[in-house]
Design an enzyme around this catalytic site. Structure first.
Site, PDB file in Angstrom:
ATOM      1  N   THR A   5      42.121  49.355  38.610  1.00 44.72           N
ATOM      2  CA  THR A   5      41.107  48.517  39.245  1.00 44.72           C
ATOM      3  C   THR A   5      40.018  49.406  39.826  1.00 44.72           C
ATOM      4  OG1 THR A   5      40.689  46.879  40.994  1.00 44.72           O
ATOM      5  CG2 THR A   5      42.399  48.481  41.457  1.00 44.72           C
ATOM      6  N   ASN A   7      38.471  48.168  42.445  1.00 49.13           N
ATOM      7  CA  ASN A   7      38.321  47.498  43.742  1.00 49.13           C
ATOM      8  C   ASN A   7      39.344  48.050  44.744  1.00 49.13           C
ATOM      9  OD1 ASN A   7      38.567  45.636  45.893  1.00 49.13           O
ATOM     10  ND2 ASN A   7      37.749  43.985  44.628  1.00 49.13           N
ATOM     11  N   LYS A  10      41.521  45.503  46.701  1.00 46.71           N
ATOM     12  CA  LYS A  10      42.670  44.982  45.945  1.00 46.71           C
ATOM     13  C   LYS A  10      43.798  46.006  45.940  1.00 46.71           C
ATOM     14  CE  LYS A  10      40.402  41.977  42.519  1.00 46.71           C
ATOM     15  NZ  LYS A  10      40.360  41.648  41.090  1.00 46.71           N
ATOM     16  N   ASP A  59      43.372  39.867  37.724  1.00 46.47           N
ATOM     17  CA  ASP A  59      42.110  39.150  37.682  1.00 46.47           C
ATOM     18  C   ASP A  59      42.262  37.903  38.548  1.00 46.47           C
ATOM     19  OD1 ASP A  59      39.441  39.203  36.680  1.00 46.47           O
ATOM     20  OD2 ASP A  59      39.915  37.448  35.480  1.00 46.47           O
ATOM     21  N   SER A  60      41.193  37.556  39.248  1.00 52.20           N
ATOM     22  CA  SER A  60      41.309  36.412  40.140  1.00 52.20           C
ATOM     23  C   SER A  60      40.070  35.540  40.101  1.00 52.20           C
ATOM     24  CB  SER A  60      41.596  36.887  41.568  1.00 52.20           C
ATOM     25  OG  SER A  60      40.921  38.078  41.840  1.00 52.20           O
ATOM     26  N   PHE A 133      36.761  41.398  51.336  1.00 52.77           N
ATOM     27  CA  PHE A 133      35.693  41.515  50.342  1.00 52.77           C
ATOM     28  C   PHE A 133      35.411  40.137  49.739  1.00 52.77           C
ATOM     29  CE2 PHE A 133      38.007  41.090  46.267  1.00 52.77           C
ATOM     30  CZ  PHE A 133      39.311  41.155  46.729  1.00 52.77           C
ATOM     31  N   GLY A 134      34.389  40.092  48.912  1.00 55.41           N
ATOM     32  CA  GLY A 134      34.098  38.901  48.122  1.00 55.41           C
ATOM     33  C   GLY A 134      33.994  37.633  48.958  1.00 55.41           C
TER      34      GLY A 134
END
Ligand code: IMP
Length: 176
Positions: A5, A7, A10, A59-60, A133-134
């Site tokens: 990843t 990220n 994560k 993946d999300s 995040f996000g």
């Protein structure tokens, strides 16, 4: 074992649950499919002969009920373009704010194993919290009054889609 990843958030979330794992940032194609499973299976097929150890990818997506599942598999693009403020605008005046985060983990050890985690919750009225995040600052999981953006990693993991999927992976690893 590698978590492939780019990220770091994560990776930190997964590390709290799995202990010693390594983050490896290797690009792989993330196809535009209509479900997350297809995306990770394609990713594993691309990576499996290039990586020298067991590894997993994840993946999300965020699926908002009143928007008929949007942004869903487009979550990454939508976050980059309209972001949290854009989602809140789309939800302006909407009383039905239910949403679900879904995470799909694919682990490869010579065979591909899929683990799915879901977290039901709702979209907050405004951005709250600066952790994570996000979409974290606009998502309130069921059972809490706080957004993910107001939670430390351990607390987010208790509720989160990713926490659930990674705990399923841990259970599988313990059974091997
Ligand atoms: P991807 O799994 O990295 O493709 O994530 C899709 C989009 O959803 C990205 O914009 C992420 O920032 C966002 N996202 C994925 N997981 C989470 C999460 O746990 N919290 C908040 N946003 C997330």
């Amino acid at each position: 074992m590698y978590f492939i990843t780019g990220n770091r958030h994560k990776y930190e979330e997964a590390k709290v649950i799995l202990g010693e794992i390594k983050m490896l940032s290797v690009a792989y194609p993330e196809i535009q499919a209509d479900n997350l499973e297809e995306v990770v299976i394609y990713g594993i097929d691309y990576l499996k002969n290039k990586i020298d150890r067991n590894f997993f990818i994840e993946d999300s997506g965020l699926f908002i009920k009143s928007l008929r599942g949007f942004p869903g598999v487009f979550s990454s693009y939508v976050f980059k373009t309209i972001g949290n403020e854009g989602i809140l605008k789309l939800m302006g005046g909407e009383r039905h704010r239910e949403a679900t985060f879904i995470s799909v983990v694919a682990y490869y050890n010579g065979k591909t194993h899929i683990f799915k985690g879901e977290c039901k919750g709702k979209i907050a009225e405004k951005v709250k919290g600066d952790k994570g995040f996000g979409y974290d600052p606009i998502f309130i999981p069921e059972g809490s009054e706080k957004t993910f953006g107001e939670m430390e990693t351990e607390e987010k993991n208790k509720y989160s889609h990713r926490g659930r999927a990674i705990r399923k992976l841990r259970k599988y690893l313990e059974s091997c």
